[in-house]
Design an enzyme around this catalytic site. Structure first.
Site, mmCIF file in Angstrom:
data_model
loop_
_atom_site.group_PDB
_atom_site.id
_atom_site.type_symbol
_atom_site.label_atom_id
_atom_site.label_comp_id
_atom_site.label_asym_id
_atom_site.label_seq_id
_atom_site.Cartn_x
_atom_site.Cartn_y
_atom_site.Cartn_z
ATOM 1 N N LYS A 36 2.075 -59.397 19.937
ATOM 2 C CA LYS A 36 1.940 -58.996 18.546
ATOM 3 C C LYS A 36 3.249 -59.499 17.863
ATOM 4 O O LYS A 36 3.978 -60.285 18.551
ATOM 5 C CB LYS A 36 2.188 -57.491 18.596
ATOM 6 C CG LYS A 36 3.268 -56.970 19.029
ATOM 7 C CD LYS A 36 3.333 -55.321 19.154
ATOM 8 C CE LYS A 36 4.655 -54.851 19.809
ATOM 9 N NZ LYS A 36 4.938 -53.405 20.198
ATOM 10 N N ARG A 136 5.369 -40.741 17.901
ATOM 11 C CA ARG A 136 4.999 -41.758 16.690
ATOM 12 C C ARG A 136 3.837 -41.611 16.418
ATOM 13 O O ARG A 136 3.153 -40.983 15.644
ATOM 14 C CB ARG A 136 5.628 -43.003 17.013
ATOM 15 C CG ARG A 136 5.641 -44.170 16.153
ATOM 16 C CD ARG A 136 6.282 -45.444 16.331
ATOM 17 N NE ARG A 136 5.524 -46.016 17.598
ATOM 18 C CZ ARG A 136 5.889 -47.145 18.112
ATOM 19 N NH1 ARG A 136 6.979 -47.670 17.699
ATOM 20 N NH2 ARG A 136 5.153 -47.724 19.138
ATOM 21 N N TYR A 260 31.227 -66.710 0.732
ATOM 22 C CA TYR A 260 31.176 -65.596 -0.127
ATOM 23 C C TYR A 260 32.133 -64.504 0.014
ATOM 24 O O TYR A 260 32.284 -63.968 1.184
ATOM 25 C CB TYR A 260 29.791 -65.021 -0.088
ATOM 26 C CG TYR A 260 28.618 -65.879 -0.619
ATOM 27 C CD1 TYR A 260 28.659 -66.267 -1.976
ATOM 28 C CD2 TYR A 260 27.616 -66.560 0.264
ATOM 29 C CE1 TYR A 260 27.595 -67.152 -2.641
ATOM 30 C CE2 TYR A 260 26.597 -67.262 -0.422
ATOM 31 C CZ TYR A 260 26.776 -67.590 -1.809
ATOM 32 O OH TYR A 260 25.775 -68.323 -2.223
ATOM 33 N N MET A 308 22.276 -67.883 3.106
ATOM 34 C CA MET A 308 21.096 -68.015 3.226
ATOM 35 C C MET A 308 20.641 -69.462 4.093
ATOM 36 O O MET A 308 19.694 -69.321 4.956
ATOM 37 C CB MET A 308 20.051 -68.251 1.899
ATOM 38 C CG MET A 308 18.640 -68.058 1.952
ATOM 39 S SD MET A 308 17.646 -68.246 0.366
ATOM 40 C CE MET A 308 18.211 -66.875 -0.293
#
Ligand SMILES: *Cc1c(COP(=O)(O)O)cnc(C)c1O
Length: 369
Positions: A36, A136, A260, A308
């Site tokens: 998956k 779940r 940053y 990023m």
């Protein structure tokens, strides 16, 4: 033209090796290789091809299973979360999928499929997914007999559905819940009914979970499901190497702040490298200063915030590094578990999160001797 930048190298031979490790631990079980989420970020179609020795494949959703069929995969395919609409149920029957059934509505959709001659040809195989403690998805154990009777009346459904359950805490081998979950499932089984239990952690550490069917996921990709044991100790070979290059180098004076927010302050004159990867590629934004990275095979540390497209590195252990030099973010020489732990997450999250911007390239590494 050859572009540079991050690449995920996929070692297909390692996938095959890891499947054999699963086989060794659960020699009497059918192996449903879990592919998956694009095979945990490794590329679903190529993973299916490399894992052709599996008895079947498991995916979360019907859409993923149909993608495998479109790629020509003919193995049994089990949809772990089942169909989520009448339309998906019909598509699943046409594509000859195995469906998990974890709520009554899914049986309604099966009952509503038209009774046609073609149905007798290939009845749909169902796995009743039972909630034995995960809380779940899953049927309450008490609901199982009623649903089983209901499915027995569905002409589309193959007789004798299997029973499956998912383990909540198998990554903690001393937690008694796993054995209890197995016991609860076995208590529901009719003689000869197929049970499908173990995930990677169960297969590796909890013999009771090695049922007629098991569902290895992370171990196939060479990831350890355990917090206290690495892949190498389990004879698993990491399949993915995430690598890139140094894109720039600078020397900054003591007291200068990097990136940053200026969260890293150079303690002395410091050679700093920029590597071409960031959270836009799936490198975790929460990886803190100190997270290990390999530059030309040497361990250095990430400094400042992940952005990023770039990360910054403290090159003091490797001041000779220059643009173009190889940077490894994780792989056989730098366990992804170590990066995940530094970033406050798990290897699954990092592997699945490698973004589509990162080109996957297959490599053919010789077997380590
Ligand atoms: C994802 C998944 C697995 C595989 O789990 P791993 O921990 O990766 O081995 C097995 N069963 C179910 C139901 C799953 O959702």
């Amino acid at each position: 033209m050859r572009f540079v930048g991050p690449r995920a190298l996929i070692d297909l031979a390692a996938l095959g090796h890891n499947l054999e490790v699963a086989r060794r631990h659960a020699p009497r079980s059918r192996l449903w290789a879990v592919i998956k989420a694009d095979a945990y970020g490794h590329g679903m179609e190529q993973a299916a091809a490399a894992l052709a020795a599996a008895d079947g494949f498991a995916v979360a959703r019907v859409e993923e299973a149909l993608r495998l069929r479109a790629a020509g995969v003919e193995h049994p395919i089990l949809v772990l979360n089942g169909a989520l609409s009448a339309e998906e149920t019909a598509a699943a029957w046409e594509a000859r999928l195995n469906l998990a059934v974890h709520q009554a509505a899914q049986a309604d959709w099966l009952a509503a499929l038209p009774r046609s001659a073609a149905v007798a040809d290939h009845p749909l195989r169902v796995w009743l997914k039972v909630d034995t403690g995960m809380h779940r998805l899953g049927l309450e154990p008490a609901e199982v007999p009623r649903l089983q009777a209901r499915l027995a009346d569905c002409p589309v459904v193959a007789p004798d559905p299997g029973l499956m359950t998912h383990l909540a805490n198998a990554d903690e081998p001393t937690d008694p819940l796993s054995a209890l979950q197995c016991q609860r499932l076995r208590a529901l089984a009719r003689p000869g009914q197929a049970l499908n239990i173990g995930n990677s952690a169960g297969i590796l550490a909890c013999p009771a979970t090695r049922a007629d069917g098991v569902r290895p996921g992370i171990m196939l990709y060479g990831g350890s499901p355990f917090g206290d044991r690495g892949a190498a100790a389990l004879d698993l070979r990491p399949v993915m190497t995430l690598k890139t290059q140094v894109s720039a180098t600078h020397v900054y004076r003591a007291g200068e702040r990097i990136g940053y927010g200026g969260t890293f302050v150079c303690p002395e004159d410091t050679p700093v490298g920029v590597a071409a990867t960031g959270y836009g590629d799936g490198y975790p934004r929460h990886a803190p200063t100190g997270t290990p990275v390999l530059v030309k095979g040497q361990r250095v540390t990430l400094i400042g915030r992940v952005s990023m497209d770039s990360i910054t590195l403290d090159l003091r252990p490797c001041p000779e590094a220059r643009p173009g030099d190889e940077v490894i973010l994780w792989g056989p020489a730098l366990p992804v578990e170590e990066i995940a732990q530094a970033a406050g997450t798990i290897s699954y999250d990092l592997l699945c999160g490698v973004s589509p911007r990162v080109r996957r390239e297959t490599v053919h590494r010789p077997e380590p001797s």
